[in-house]
Design an enzyme around this catalytic site. Structure first.
Site, PDB file in Angstrom:
ATOM      1  N   LYS A 270       6.755  -5.240   2.454  1.00 51.80           N
ATOM      2  CA  LYS A 270       5.673  -6.014   3.055  1.00 51.80           C
ATOM      3  C   LYS A 270       6.035  -7.485   3.187  1.00 51.80           C
ATOM      4  O   LYS A 270       6.956  -8.003   2.557  1.00 51.80           O
ATOM      5  CB  LYS A 270       4.381  -5.800   2.265  1.00 51.80           C
ATOM      6  CG  LYS A 270       3.850  -4.388   2.477  1.00 51.80           C
ATOM      7  CD  LYS A 270       2.423  -4.185   2.054  1.00 51.80           C
ATOM      8  CE  LYS A 270       1.943  -2.793   2.525  1.00 51.80           C
ATOM      9  NZ  LYS A 270       0.577  -2.487   2.065  1.00 51.80           N
ATOM     10  N   ARG A 305       4.261   4.391  -2.819  1.00 50.66           N
ATOM     11  CA  ARG A 305       4.511   4.718  -1.406  1.00 50.66           C
ATOM     12  C   ARG A 305       5.606   3.787  -0.895  1.00 50.66           C
ATOM     13  O   ARG A 305       5.410   2.577  -0.782  1.00 50.66           O
ATOM     14  CB  ARG A 305       3.211   4.537  -0.612  1.00 50.66           C
ATOM     15  CG  ARG A 305       3.297   4.929   0.857  1.00 50.66           C
ATOM     16  CD  ARG A 305       1.939   4.738   1.530  1.00 50.66           C
ATOM     17  NE  ARG A 305       1.951   5.157   2.922  1.00 50.66           N
ATOM     18  CZ  ARG A 305       2.331   4.389   3.941  1.00 50.66           C
ATOM     19  NH1 ARG A 305       2.722   3.135   3.715  1.00 50.66           N
ATOM     20  NH2 ARG A 305       2.324   4.852   5.180  1.00 50.66           N
TER      21      ARG A 305
END
Length: 331
Positions: A270, A305
């Site tokens: 991210k 994840r």
């Protein structure tokens, strides 16, 4: 004046603590007592119902025990994912993640990166259904969608779990779809929708606000007929949150064990990892992803994840070896 709510965060250690955390690999002897507007207070006990919730073993999800870290591999059947959209055939990518020993694969046909627009239901189904059919006999599959119609098509194709980044906020029919099919669901916290969620996210206390919002999502799911043992929660790193918000949650993510459900964490590649770690290209953010994953494993987070399954798996194995209390001491 109504009394302010008290929250308790277990302060985990790998082993040797007074209580075992969520039936998993970490334990704890101390807790942080949290209250809005006050500094955390370190305490050595909490009400019995709090300790019961924090220590009760979490039920298996998709046949996978929650007593060890589990990896959910990301398969983006989209042309515009922030990290790797359109750069590979999703079935081939999924097979590579299986070779790397992913425990679950999460198949998504709609990008939810900041600024992303909605994808039509028919197009989303067209993207994910062939991938699911090709993989359904090989590994447990989760469908990453906010839409009931997409979830129904995916479950018919062979998916066995739903991962809703809106936590049932986007499509009110999705809860009934999940309940009717008797499958587990991950309820994520997000402030706003992908198109605008990063415009100006704000909270009174992000750690506690997210806790309360997830608690409300769990209650809504249960009222729709979804049993607690089918619910996974995700604090939604990067979804309507600044870098400071993300870090505040990650520092104390063990608080969310108080909700009584397995925790899923999605930090892989991210943007804030790139900002802090000086990695402009998303694919170069695996080391930062590994660092945050191991910090979350330290706090007992059960499901991770990730894009880079093999690399994260290696890191977790080394973490487990170093923290194995049964290993003989070096002589």
């Amino acid at each position: 004046m109504a009394q302010s709510r008290i929250y308790y965060r277990p302060v985990p250690v790998p082993h040797g603590g007074r209580w075992r955390l969520a039936g998993g690999w970490s334990s704890f002897s101390m807790l942080e007592r949290l209250e809005r507007g006050k500094l955390p207070e370190l305490v050595d006990n909490a009400p019995s119902e709090v300790i019961e919730t924090l220590t009760s073993p979490r039920p298996a999800i998709l046949g996978l025990s929650m007593d060890r870290p589990r990896l959910m591999g990301i398969v983006n059947a989209t042309p515009d994912s922030f990290s790797d959209g359109g750069t590979y055939d999703p079935v081939q990518q999924a097979r590579g993640l299986l070779m790397a020993e992913a425990d679950i694969l999460d198949i998504g046909g709609e990008s939810t990166r900041p600024g992303a627009a909605d994808v039509g239901t028919d197009e989303e189904i067209k993207r994910v259904s062939p991938v699911i059919r090709a993989l359904s006999d090989l590994v447990p599959l989760s469908i990453d969608t906010r839409k009931a119609l997409v979830a129904r098509a995916a479950l018919e194709a062979g998916a066995t779990m739903v991962n809703d980044v809106s936590g049932f906020d986007y499509d009110p029919e999705l809860a009934g779809t999940v309940a009717g099919n008797g499958v587990p669901v991950c309820l994520m916290h997000a402030q706003g929708v992908p198109l605008t969620m990063q415009d100006n996210p704000s909270y009174d206390d992000v750690l506690l606000d997210v806790y309360d919002a997830l608690e409300q999502r769990i209650a809504r799911a249960e009222s729709a007929g979804i049993p607690r043992h089918h619910i996974v929660i995700d604090p939604g790193i990067g979804f309507g949150k600044t870098q400071a918000h993300n870090l505040a949650i990650l520092r104390r993510i063990s608080l969310y064990h108080g909700l009584g459900c397995p925790i899923l964490l999605g930090v892989s590649r991210k943007r804030f990892i790139g900002s802090i770690g000086k990695a402009e290209i998303a694919a170069d953010r695996m080391p930062g992803t590994l660092a945050l994953t191991l910090a979350a494993v330290d706090q007992g987070v059960q499901i991770h994840r990730v894009h880079d399954v093999a690399e994260i798996k290696q890191g977790i194995r080394l973490w487990q070896a170093v923290n194995d209390k049964d290993e003989a001491r070096d002589r």
